[in-house]
Design an enzyme around this catalytic site. Structure first.
Site, PDB file in Angstrom:
ATOM      1  N   TYR A  14     -46.035  12.249  -0.921  1.00 58.25           N
ATOM      2  CA  TYR A  14     -46.455  10.908  -0.077  1.00 58.25           C
ATOM      3  C   TYR A  14     -48.086  10.957  -0.392  1.00 58.25           C
ATOM      4  O   TYR A  14     -48.678  10.003  -0.271  1.00 58.25           O
ATOM      5  CB  TYR A  14     -46.341  11.069   1.434  1.00 58.25           C
ATOM      6  CG  TYR A  14     -44.857  11.009   1.932  1.00 58.25           C
ATOM      7  CD1 TYR A  14     -44.177   9.844   1.985  1.00 58.25           C
ATOM      8  CD2 TYR A  14     -43.731  12.210   2.114  1.00 58.25           C
ATOM      9  CE1 TYR A  14     -42.855   9.474   2.425  1.00 58.25           C
ATOM     10  CE2 TYR A  14     -42.562  11.967   2.227  1.00 58.25           C
ATOM     11  CZ  TYR A  14     -41.948  10.793   2.190  1.00 58.25           C
ATOM     12  OH  TYR A  14     -40.635  10.712   2.741  1.00 58.25           O
ATOM     13  N   CYS A  74     -37.966   4.212  -3.157  1.00 62.26           N
ATOM     14  CA  CYS A  74     -38.817   5.083  -2.181  1.00 62.26           C
ATOM     15  C   CYS A  74     -37.955   6.766  -2.197  1.00 62.26           C
ATOM     16  O   CYS A  74     -38.737   7.577  -1.641  1.00 62.26           O
ATOM     17  CB  CYS A  74     -38.856   4.591  -0.795  1.00 62.26           C
ATOM     18  SG  CYS A  74     -37.011   4.117  -0.094  1.00 62.26           S
ATOM     19  N   HIS A  75     -36.964   6.979  -2.739  1.00 61.06           N
ATOM     20  CA  HIS A  75     -36.347   8.077  -2.929  1.00 61.06           C
ATOM     21  C   HIS A  75     -37.051   9.077  -3.847  1.00 61.06           C
ATOM     22  O   HIS A  75     -37.154  10.394  -3.714  1.00 61.06           O
ATOM     23  CB  HIS A  75     -34.888   7.987  -3.343  1.00 61.06           C
ATOM     24  CG  HIS A  75     -34.724   7.411  -4.756  1.00 61.06           C
ATOM     25  ND1 HIS A  75     -34.450   6.281  -4.714  1.00 61.06           N
ATOM     26  CD2 HIS A  75     -34.694   8.063  -5.827  1.00 61.06           C
ATOM     27  CE1 HIS A  75     -34.531   5.940  -6.118  1.00 61.06           C
ATOM     28  NE2 HIS A  75     -34.541   6.985  -6.978  1.00 61.06           N
ATOM     29  N   GLU A 108     -30.977  11.205 -11.271  1.00 60.88           N
ATOM     30  CA  GLU A 108     -32.097  10.880 -11.892  1.00 60.88           C
ATOM     31  C   GLU A 108     -32.590  12.025 -12.737  1.00 60.88           C
ATOM     32  O   GLU A 108     -33.448  11.974 -13.592  1.00 60.88           O
ATOM     33  CB  GLU A 108     -33.100  10.007 -11.198  1.00 60.88           C
ATOM     34  CG  GLU A 108     -32.776   8.685 -10.711  1.00 60.88           C
ATOM     35  CD  GLU A 108     -34.014   7.965  -9.956  1.00 60.88           C
ATOM     36  OE1 GLU A 108     -34.823   8.508 -10.058  1.00 60.88           O
ATOM     37  OE2 GLU A 108     -33.623   6.840  -9.591  1.00 60.88           O
ATOM     38  N   ASN A 133     -38.437  -0.326   3.990  1.00 58.99           N
ATOM     39  CA  ASN A 133     -37.953  -0.721   2.551  1.00 58.99           C
ATOM     40  C   ASN A 133     -36.474  -1.188   3.001  1.00 58.99           C
ATOM     41  O   ASN A 133     -35.425  -0.428   2.770  1.00 58.99           O
ATOM     42  CB  ASN A 133     -37.949   0.424   1.592  1.00 58.99           C
ATOM     43  CG  ASN A 133     -37.668   0.029   0.213  1.00 58.99           C
ATOM     44  OD1 ASN A 133     -37.071  -1.334  -0.010  1.00 58.99           O
ATOM     45  ND2 ASN A 133     -37.503   0.788  -0.775  1.00 58.99           N
TER      46      ASN A 133
END
Length: 149
Positions: free
Chosen positions: A85, A116-117, A142, A108
């Site tokens: 962040y 946003c993850h 990912e 979101n």
């Protein structure tokens, strides 16, 4: 308004499309009867199967300007990567605004599409609208390794 639903190992993803644009992505821990809706569900199926790293879907957001800018910024975080962040706040040009960045991401309506993850706390995962199980699942999918910089 059209609804599409796909099932993934963690549960189901519901997509809401209005006027040809994606307006909502909701994450559930239970599976539901699938309802395909090309090309929207197709791209999410490709993402969850590891074949898609970026989305090419029209979407619409109705949020305050700051939130819109934050969400557009996080689209630039590459697949398999993450930022804290604080790093997002600094790169966004608001070095003291890590909490405001987190609040903007909490609004979101298009998680995964607007990733946003891929934003985590300095120590740990931080929060996630879909729940931390979803955040962990998406980061693992990912290949993001938290703590390896």
């Amino acid at each position: 308004m059209k609804i599409g639903i796909i099932n993934v190992p963690l549960g189901s993803v519901m997509l809401t499309v209005e006027n040809g644009k994606l307006i909502s992505v909701k994450l559930f821990k239970k599976t539901s009867p699938e309802e395909k809706m090309s090309p929207f569900t197709d791209q999410f199926i490709e993402y969850f199967s590891g074949k898609r790293k970026e989305f090419d879907l029209p979407y619409s957001l109705e949020l305050p300007e700051f939130s819109l800018k934050v969400l557009e910024f996080i689209k630039s975080i590459p697949y398999g990567s993450y930022l804290t962040y604080k790093q997002v706040a600094e790169r966004f040009g608001k070095p003291g605004a890590a909490r405001a960045i987190g609040q903007a991401m909490g609004r979101n309506p298009l998680p995964i599409l607007l990733p946003c993850h891929r934003v985590v706390a300095k120590k740990g995962l931080g929060g996630y609208t879909g729940g931390l199980d979803w955040k962990k699942y998406l980061l693992n999918l990912e290949g993001a390794i938290i703590g390896a910089e």
